[in-house]
Write a protein that holds these residues in place. Sequence first.
Motif: not given
Length: 428
Positions: A180-209
Amino acid sequence: MTKVKVGLFINNNGIKDVELSSPEKGNPGIGGTHYLFIAITYFLQKLFSHIIEPVLFAPSIKRLPDDINAIEAKSCIEAVSQASEIGCDIFIWWPQYPRFKNLLKSLNKTNLKAIAWSHNYLYPSVLHGLNKCENVKRVVAVSREQLDSMRDHPVIRKGTFIYNPVHQQVDKKVEKDSHSVTYMGSIVPMNRFHVLASIWPKIRKNVLDAKLHVIGTGKVYSRGNELGKWGIAAESYEQRWRKYLSDKDGNPDESVVFHGNLGEEKWDIMRRSQVGVADPMGIGTFCLVATEFQSVGTPVVAGKRGGLLDTVADGESGYLCANKNQLAERITYLLIHPDTALQMGKNGKDHIKKFNYYLISVQWIKLLLDVVNDVEPILPEVKSNIWHNKKILREVIRLARNNFTLLSDMPSITEFRDYIPGVTKAPK
């Protein structure tokens, strides 16, 4: 001994309906700066009322702690006027408000000794204003790294730093939710949540669940903000990252859980997480979220910049990453090495002891007494991360300006930082 009367101002217009009466329970899902102004007022009153008489000025005082003296003020300029009228010795504010020049003029018309508590990297015009304003006696950074980013500017003669305090959680033994991974913060461009979102498919390829928990929305700083299709962020920002977290029907993928803004409920989710993600690109000056994860024994993965160099012990209580590829690799590594994650979590609890409210409040007391007694600030030496953010060059500029009259007006890197690679920028 006469008490030092201290006025603080925070604009809580956007969060006036949020219950803020119990700072000791932690941040109730608002911006860290707003929470900390309220919390430090509360703890100064609770711990040191025999020395300090704090007064919090805010547009709305209905949901603030009962134990503090709160006075309604529609603006920071109005708060300055009221603080002067009731005999405050010191005025503390966050120098991010509109009409900044008018505020400085207002301060100079009073006998108040002002402290700018800077929770963000400041633009050159703001630094110049703080430097020239006679009534501004200190510019307080929230981390050593943030203070060092101002070393090359003349305002550094007023500079010091005090870490933000973190709510110390009571130890609870819980089983970690595997993968399990948890992100916490304001979901605005400055906080770069989109960076984590963009790598999530790659993480799931290595950890399916793998499971991603997201705490926060685009309403952290203001509950009046409009949200998009998923009700998480502004529509324009959701469009930037929804594709990475969608199923084939365009709905949130089963691997992602959006919890929205949470108060006390957040602690259980954070505590059970195997990995905590905070400030993926390290644009912040402190990152309260990173310390909160560590307080519950969850290792942090974040950006290798700014205040995170102070708040996370890289390689011990988490990992600091130079880019998003490293971010994906480190999150994946901790997910498939739970023993390492568990040990790092334990290390984090020890690491954040230096941020506890009592120790930080003591530092504030010393600062307030120094200011009221006209004690000159002593600039801390450069001690760590000397190659980060052109720190050595900044120190050379500071020394040159101080020791050679002909160089006293030389510009700082800060004024050219948007054009220099590797220099922390002011947020846009």
